[in-house]
Motif scaffolding. Sequence first.
Motif, mmCIF file in Angstrom:
data_model
loop_
_atom_site.group_PDB
_atom_site.id
_atom_site.type_symbol
_atom_site.label_atom_id
_atom_site.label_comp_id
_atom_site.label_asym_id
_atom_site.label_seq_id
_atom_site.Cartn_x
_atom_site.Cartn_y
_atom_site.Cartn_z
ATOM 1 N N LEU A 1 35.613 37.511 -3.371
ATOM 2 C CA LEU A 1 36.475 36.462 -3.941
ATOM 3 C C LEU A 1 36.562 35.105 -3.096
ATOM 4 O O LEU A 1 36.778 34.951 -1.970
ATOM 5 N N THR A 2 36.120 33.777 -3.981
ATOM 6 C CA THR A 2 36.172 32.511 -3.432
ATOM 7 C C THR A 2 37.143 31.654 -4.082
ATOM 8 O O THR A 2 36.934 31.803 -5.495
ATOM 9 N N VAL A 3 37.879 30.964 -3.641
ATOM 10 C CA VAL A 3 38.983 30.217 -4.257
ATOM 11 C C VAL A 3 38.882 28.840 -3.790
ATOM 12 O O VAL A 3 38.209 28.501 -2.656
ATOM 13 N N ASN A 4 39.576 28.050 -4.340
ATOM 14 C CA ASN A 4 39.781 26.520 -3.941
ATOM 15 C C ASN A 4 40.853 25.938 -3.466
ATOM 16 O O ASN A 4 41.168 24.665 -3.436
ATOM 17 N N SER A 5 41.717 26.904 -2.902
ATOM 18 C CA SER A 5 43.169 26.468 -2.631
ATOM 19 C C SER A 5 43.992 27.327 -1.927
ATOM 20 O O SER A 5 43.780 28.829 -1.797
ATOM 21 N N TYR A 6 44.697 26.956 -0.682
ATOM 22 C CA TYR A 6 45.250 27.762 0.136
ATOM 23 C C TYR A 6 46.254 28.806 -0.673
ATOM 24 O O TYR A 6 46.626 29.779 -0.046
ATOM 25 N N ASN A 7 47.086 28.113 -1.664
ATOM 26 C CA ASN A 7 47.936 28.974 -2.433
ATOM 27 C C ASN A 7 47.134 30.275 -3.097
ATOM 28 O O ASN A 7 47.720 31.270 -2.934
ATOM 29 N N LEU A 8 46.007 30.149 -3.611
ATOM 30 C CA LEU A 8 45.262 31.275 -4.210
ATOM 31 C C LEU A 8 45.052 31.916 -3.126
ATOM 32 O O LEU A 8 44.990 33.344 -3.390
ATOM 33 N N VAL A 9 44.703 31.704 -1.884
ATOM 34 C CA VAL A 9 44.436 32.575 -0.705
ATOM 35 C C VAL A 9 45.698 33.656 -0.492
ATOM 36 O O VAL A 9 45.663 34.852 -0.474
ATOM 37 N N ILE A 10 46.776 32.941 -0.378
ATOM 38 C CA ILE A 10 47.925 33.747 -0.258
ATOM 39 C C ILE A 10 48.457 34.561 -1.326
ATOM 40 O O ILE A 10 48.620 35.672 -1.091
ATOM 41 N N GLU A 11 48.308 34.266 -2.481
ATOM 42 C CA GLU A 11 48.412 34.972 -3.808
ATOM 43 C C GLU A 11 47.476 36.089 -3.582
ATOM 44 O O GLU A 11 47.982 37.279 -4.135
ATOM 45 N N ALA A 12 46.281 36.009 -3.544
ATOM 46 C CA ALA A 12 45.155 37.119 -3.397
ATOM 47 C C ALA A 12 45.522 38.044 -2.022
ATOM 48 O O ALA A 12 45.389 39.239 -2.518
ATOM 49 N N CYS A 13 46.135 37.513 -1.074
ATOM 50 C CA CYS A 13 46.480 38.506 -0.131
ATOM 51 C C CYS A 13 47.813 39.344 -0.402
ATOM 52 O O CYS A 13 47.669 40.446 -0.168
ATOM 53 N N LEU A 14 48.551 38.532 -1.130
ATOM 54 C CA LEU A 14 49.897 39.552 -1.708
ATOM 55 C C LEU A 14 49.443 40.331 -2.607
ATOM 56 O O LEU A 14 50.242 41.478 -2.783
ATOM 57 N N SER A 15 48.505 40.130 -3.466
ATOM 58 C CA SER A 15 48.013 41.257 -4.390
ATOM 59 C C SER A 15 47.280 42.122 -3.924
ATOM 60 O O SER A 15 46.627 43.076 -4.544
ATOM 61 N N GLY A 16 46.770 42.050 -2.545
ATOM 62 C CA GLY A 16 45.943 43.048 -1.990
ATOM 63 C C GLY A 16 44.475 43.078 -2.161
ATOM 64 O O GLY A 16 43.852 43.879 -2.068
ATOM 65 N N VAL A 17 44.167 41.909 -2.531
ATOM 66 C CA VAL A 17 42.614 41.952 -2.713
ATOM 67 C C VAL A 17 41.651 41.789 -1.389
ATOM 68 O O VAL A 17 40.733 42.399 -1.219
ATOM 69 N N GLY A 18 42.252 41.245 -0.288
ATOM 70 C CA GLY A 18 41.611 41.234 1.058
ATOM 71 C C GLY A 18 42.537 40.515 2.011
ATOM 72 O O GLY A 18 43.752 40.263 1.948
ATOM 73 N N ILE A 19 41.652 40.188 2.974
ATOM 74 C CA ILE A 19 42.280 39.520 4.286
ATOM 75 C C ILE A 19 42.147 37.896 4.044
ATOM 76 O O ILE A 19 40.929 37.351 3.668
ATOM 77 N N GLY A 20 43.127 37.095 4.416
ATOM 78 C CA GLY A 20 43.173 35.856 4.138
ATOM 79 C C GLY A 20 43.565 34.745 5.289
ATOM 80 O O GLY A 20 43.880 35.426 6.443
ATOM 81 N N TYR A 21 43.186 33.669 5.471
ATOM 82 C CA TYR A 21 43.151 32.769 6.503
ATOM 83 C C TYR A 21 43.626 31.640 6.165
ATOM 84 O O TYR A 21 43.210 30.684 5.174
ATOM 85 N N THR A 22 44.807 31.251 6.864
ATOM 86 C CA THR A 22 45.569 30.077 6.410
ATOM 87 C C THR A 22 46.593 29.538 7.391
ATOM 88 O O THR A 22 46.633 30.013 8.365
ATOM 89 N N GLY A 23 47.343 28.446 6.867
ATOM 90 C CA GLY A 23 48.130 28.048 8.074
ATOM 91 C C GLY A 23 49.537 29.024 8.309
ATOM 92 O O GLY A 23 50.084 29.309 7.212
ATOM 93 N N TYR A 24 49.969 29.301 9.322
ATOM 94 C CA TYR A 24 51.129 30.282 9.584
ATOM 95 C C TYR A 24 52.111 29.663 8.798
ATOM 96 O O TYR A 24 53.063 30.678 8.586
#
Length: 297
Positions: free
Chosen positions: A220-243
């Motif tokens: 999964l590739t996204v173009n927004s840190y918000n989508l990274v967080i949403e994907a993490c919350l959904s159990g899609v995988g591991i994300g990397y973003t601002g603490y």
Amino acid sequence: MASVSDLAAVSVLAKECNFRTASEIIGVSTSALSRTIANVEKEVGARLFNRTTRSVSLTDAGRHFILKIEPALREINLAISEVRDIKSQYLGTIRINADEAIARQIINPTIASYLKDYPQMDIELISEGRLVDIVSEGYDAGIRTINNIPKDMIAIPIAIDRNMAVVASPDYLMNKKIPNTPDDLRLHECIREKYPSGRRYKWDFKSQNEIMSLDVPGRLTVNSYNLVIEACLSGVGIGYTGYHFVKPYIESGELCHLLKDWTVEWPTLCLYYPQGRNITSSMRAFIDTLKRQTEID
């Protein structure tokens, strides 16, 4: 006698050495600018510019004239700006450009505090991924990481939390090996992110005194840190973003904080504006508010 605007026209032409460019900056026709220059030269009794069909350059007399008039022009412009500023003090609109992640970090408490303290001021905070020319697009200031700020800008560092975090949901990590080093991420589904340019974002980690960058695997590739967080919350995988953005989810237990000893800080954030631009009282007040709320160095 030559007016201030006539002398300003001489100064602009001296900087640009091109009638067409100078006339566009001043907002007059090239013929009108040529007449203005001729009138000033007639009044001072000396040729200020050498002109050919292809170039314009200052004469010795022109260089001497510019050295004498430019300090006075700067003082006049400053006086005009200060008088206008007094008239419009704390009344009007400040336009600021930043990317979405940065914008979220300064809305609370900086912008909220500023709007409360200055009820007649408006703020336009425009967020977008691309790096814009704040001068040509009519912004008073921009906020970006220090490595993305043009060299001809005045940059003011902003001390806010820039730590990165690697996170995943408990559901995703169930029955999986918890990563202990960045290399362990190669065995996991990682949520990758693209810049507006299309380039994929690499994850930075520290190893002793060195920084390593990983192009992590993931479907999964996204173009927004918000989508990274949403994907993490959904159990899609591991994300990397601002603490800063995932702290509430870590504290609630919705996300697990991984590789704490390996993550780094993003480059310093700066508020920036063009050199030579006189800062209005309203903009100075915004900078002071930012200083109070985020401890600008």
